[in-house]
Motif scaffolding. Sequence first.
Motif, PDB file in Angstrom:
ATOM      1  N   THR A 175      25.533  -7.359 -14.686  1.00 47.26           N
ATOM      2  CA  THR A 175      26.370  -6.160 -14.553  1.00 47.26           C
ATOM      3  C   THR A 175      27.448  -6.392 -13.496  1.00 47.26           C
ATOM      4  OG1 THR A 175      24.515  -4.725 -15.131  1.00 47.26           O
ATOM      5  CG2 THR A 175      26.385  -3.688 -14.044  1.00 47.26           C
ATOM      6  N   LEU A 176      28.675  -6.035 -13.844  1.00 44.94           N
ATOM      7  CA  LEU A 176      29.799  -6.074 -12.913  1.00 44.94           C
ATOM      8  C   LEU A 176      30.312  -4.657 -12.731  1.00 44.94           C
ATOM      9  CD1 LEU A 176      31.943  -7.608 -11.240  1.00 44.94           C
ATOM     10  CD2 LEU A 176      33.287  -7.830 -13.345  1.00 44.94           C
ATOM     11  N   GLU A 177      30.334  -4.187 -11.483  1.00 43.24           N
ATOM     12  CA  GLU A 177      30.776  -2.822 -11.190  1.00 43.24           C
ATOM     13  C   GLU A 177      31.988  -2.889 -10.271  1.00 43.24           C
ATOM     14  OE1 GLU A 177      27.390  -0.810  -9.600  1.00 43.24           O
ATOM     15  OE2 GLU A 177      26.145  -1.198 -11.360  1.00 43.24           O
ATOM     16  N   LEU A 178      33.062  -2.208 -10.651  1.00 41.71           N
ATOM     17  CA  LEU A 178      34.322  -2.224  -9.917  1.00 41.71           C
ATOM     18  C   LEU A 178      34.731  -0.800  -9.589  1.00 41.71           C
ATOM     19  CD1 LEU A 178      36.050  -4.719 -12.352  1.00 41.71           C
ATOM     20  CD2 LEU A 178      35.151  -5.304 -10.107  1.00 41.71           C
ATOM     21  N   CYS A 179      35.064  -0.554  -8.329  1.00 43.83           N
ATOM     22  CA  CYS A 179      35.397   0.806  -7.904  1.00 43.83           C
ATOM     23  C   CYS A 179      36.625   0.796  -7.000  1.00 43.83           C
ATOM     24  CB  CYS A 179      34.227   1.416  -7.151  1.00 43.83           C
ATOM     25  SG  CYS A 179      34.624   2.979  -6.342  1.00 43.83           S
ATOM     26  N   ASP A 180      37.484   1.796  -7.208  1.00 45.11           N
ATOM     27  CA  ASP A 180      38.641   2.005  -6.338  1.00 45.11           C
ATOM     28  C   ASP A 180      39.466   0.723  -6.191  1.00 45.11           C
ATOM     29  OD1 ASP A 180      40.306   3.478  -4.594  1.00 45.11           O
ATOM     30  OD2 ASP A 180      39.255   2.689  -2.846  1.00 45.11           O
ATOM     31  N   MET A 181      39.717   0.074  -7.297  1.00 47.01           N
ATOM     32  CA  MET A 181      40.497  -1.161  -7.289  1.00 47.01           C
ATOM     33  C   MET A 181      41.947  -0.855  -7.644  1.00 47.01           C
ATOM     34  SD  MET A 181      38.062  -3.265  -6.545  1.00 47.01           S
ATOM     35  CE  MET A 181      38.194  -4.968  -7.064  1.00 47.01           C
ATOM     36  N   PRO A 182      42.906  -1.589  -7.100  1.00 49.88           N
ATOM     37  CA  PRO A 182      44.317  -1.323  -7.387  1.00 49.88           C
ATOM     38  C   PRO A 182      44.695  -1.769  -8.800  1.00 49.88           C
ATOM     39  CG  PRO A 182      44.100  -3.282  -6.048  1.00 49.88           C
ATOM     40  CD  PRO A 182      42.724  -2.705  -6.160  1.00 49.88           C
ATOM     41  N   VAL A 196      35.173   2.248 -11.997  1.00 44.18           N
ATOM     42  CA  VAL A 196      35.082   3.581 -11.403  1.00 44.18           C
ATOM     43  C   VAL A 196      36.293   3.846 -10.516  1.00 44.18           C
ATOM     44  CG1 VAL A 196      33.673   5.085  -9.940  1.00 44.18           C
ATOM     45  CG2 VAL A 196      32.571   3.401 -11.414  1.00 44.18           C
ATOM     46  N   ASP A 197      36.860   5.052 -10.661  1.00 41.77           N
ATOM     47  CA  ASP A 197      37.949   5.495  -9.801  1.00 41.77           C
ATOM     48  C   ASP A 197      39.111   4.495  -9.796  1.00 41.77           C
ATOM     49  OD1 ASP A 197      38.747   7.678  -8.153  1.00 41.77           O
ATOM     50  OD2 ASP A 197      38.688   6.335  -6.443  1.00 41.77           O
ATOM     51  N   THR A 198      39.438   3.977 -10.955  1.00 39.21           N
ATOM     52  CA  THR A 198      40.533   3.023 -11.103  1.00 39.21           C
ATOM     53  C   THR A 198      41.352   3.433 -12.321  1.00 39.21           C
ATOM     54  OG1 THR A 198      39.200   1.259 -10.138  1.00 39.21           O
ATOM     55  CG2 THR A 198      41.125   0.595 -11.422  1.00 39.21           C
ATOM     56  N   ARG A 199      42.660   3.531 -12.180  1.00 41.45           N
ATOM     57  CA  ARG A 199      43.509   4.049 -13.252  1.00 41.45           C
ATOM     58  C   ARG A 199      43.878   2.956 -14.253  1.00 41.45           C
ATOM     59  NH1 ARG A 199      47.876   8.134 -10.339  1.00 41.45           N
ATOM     60  NH2 ARG A 199      46.332   9.605  -9.516  1.00 41.45           N
ATOM     61  N   ASN A 200      43.502   3.186 -15.501  1.00 44.52           N
ATOM     62  CA  ASN A 200      43.925   2.357 -16.634  1.00 44.52           C
ATOM     63  C   ASN A 200      43.932   0.853 -16.332  1.00 44.52           C
ATOM     64  OD1 ASN A 200      44.452   4.709 -18.152  1.00 44.52           O
ATOM     65  ND2 ASN A 200      46.432   4.931 -17.151  1.00 44.52           N
ATOM     66  N   PRO A 201      42.802   0.269 -15.982  1.00 45.74           N
ATOM     67  CA  PRO A 201      42.790  -1.165 -15.637  1.00 45.74           C
ATOM     68  C   PRO A 201      43.144  -2.065 -16.815  1.00 45.74           C
ATOM     69  CG  PRO A 201      40.572  -0.322 -15.839  1.00 45.74           C
ATOM     70  CD  PRO A 201      41.471   0.860 -15.912  1.00 45.74           C
ATOM     71  N   TRP A 202      42.663  -1.690 -17.994  1.00 46.38           N
ATOM     72  CA  TRP A 202      42.968  -2.460 -19.196  1.00 46.38           C
ATOM     73  C   TRP A 202      43.522  -1.511 -20.267  1.00 46.38           C
ATOM     74  CZ3 TRP A 202      37.630  -4.010 -17.702  1.00 46.38           C
ATOM     75  CH2 TRP A 202      37.610  -5.231 -17.025  1.00 46.38           C
ATOM     76  N   GLY A 203      44.400  -2.046 -21.100  1.00 39.76           N
ATOM     77  CA  GLY A 203      44.854  -1.253 -22.237  1.00 39.76           C
ATOM     78  C   GLY A 203      43.782  -1.185 -23.302  1.00 39.76           C
ATOM     79  N   GLY A 204      43.990  -0.331 -24.287  1.00 34.06           N
ATOM     80  CA  GLY A 204      43.002  -0.163 -25.351  1.00 34.06           C
ATOM     81  C   GLY A 204      42.708  -1.439 -26.097  1.00 34.06           C
ATOM     82  N   ALA A 205      43.724  -2.276 -26.343  1.00 34.57           N
ATOM     83  CA  ALA A 205      43.511  -3.537 -27.067  1.00 34.57           C
ATOM     84  C   ALA A 205      42.608  -4.467 -26.278  1.00 34.57           C
ATOM     85  CB  ALA A 205      44.853  -4.199 -27.359  1.00 34.57           C
TER      86      ALA A 205
END
Length: 490
Positions: free
Chosen positions: A404-411, A442-451
């Motif tokens: 498991t990889l969990e990412l939070c509050d990343m730019p 978590v708490d990160t805006r649109n890190p990846w596009g839908g594709a």
Amino acid sequence: MILEHVVLTADPYGPRDTMTLMHVCRYWRNVASETASRLSCIQLEGLNTFITRSKVSPLHILLSAWMIPVLVPAAVQALINQIGRVRVLRINLPETVDRAGLASIARMLHTPAPLLEEVSVSKTVATTATLPDAYEMKTDYDGVPRLRSMALHNLPFPYLPKGPTVLTRLVLSANVDTRCEEPLIMDLLGRCPLLESFYFRGMIFNRGNHIPDGHHTVVLPHLKSLEFYAFPARSVRRIIEKLALPRQTSVSLVNIRAYNGDQIPDIIPPFHSPTPLRFECLQGLKQLELSWQDHNMQFCAYRERDDTCGPALKIFWPRVSGIPSERYLVNWPIDGSTIETFVVRGRGDFPIGRGMWGTMLRCLPRLKTLRLYSLKFSSTLYFFADEFGNGSNGHPLGCPELETLELCDMPSETKFWVALGAAIVGSRSPRAGGSLRRIEVVDTRNPWGGANVSTITAAGFTVVSAGEIQGRVHWLGVGGLGAPVGVTKL
């Protein structure tokens, strides 16, 4: 019968309860005054009455600054005369205490008390009076054979009890003027084989008078808590290197003042040191957390993979300048081979290079969950993604069992997210032979596009939605340690 029940169940440590009972009516006064155990809690208010009517009951002496602004030597002497039946002695000295008052307390502490089980003496730091020259520490003192708990705040240790003692709790909280020396602390611990809790706060003074190299190891098989809020760090390290601790001990090492360039490595040796710590409590740990914010650094290691209890080891270092050292990032005081959950919590401008990331990940062969958040440094992010997917210098990928990889509050660093997506799909996916199955953002805006999300899920991953993770975001601390945060639905 009802009145006797009221008298016996009132707070025995609240003499005002007793005084209230005695002022209801004559009958209540007679019953309360004839109940010796109700009058065994001694304070200066009504002192002689309490002493007389408590008869031969064991005494609890409570002297608090809020009750009397100035110690009365005659009253203290009256208490000293009764010290032979004192079980609990708690003294909170006021700021106004003078030299004579301190001398009276010194005499009280040096008077044999065969029933004494608990001592707590506190002197306000603002007090300007000093102890008289006659206040000398006695050695092999056998006047308190039943003493189980001792707490001293801003006072020097009055005596070294004759060992082995029955002490289970020891608190030494000192300002610079009441510093303790390294050999004294070691000698004291060596006399307390039943100790369960040890707390020290202040300066550990050495005068060039270090613990001798040949000093024997002090074994504390019952210790549950060891706390040093102290400086200099090198003195703390010399002490703990001479201790042998059991599995159940929780250790806290907090540097409270910068001293002669002390660094984190100075307070504790690495796990693979030629002279490793004899701490069973640092073996087989499951969770490791590195966190920094506003130049304050913290290292916490836990016994369980998702431990919500206190850490087995906590190191806190304030006002760090420069970048974290390799002793903080990789060369840890614990064995990383048993760690299953690794948390990197960074809210500052500390860069971590590619090589350091690689070494960190390779130190965690059994890692199952990796949690990263608030890592804002661009190069740190990219170096992680690159090392996470490619490795470096011909080394295999670190943490091969990661699930498991969990990412939070990343730019929203495009370069980072593109590199991370490529690493996840190309090297860590089940299709590529990896063990990674779950990704939480978590708490990160649109890190990846839908594709990109479709590509990641097609590679065999579960990308978590808000509903799936909302109930277990307690580990995140974007707004402060433990504060809940929002979850981005991908």
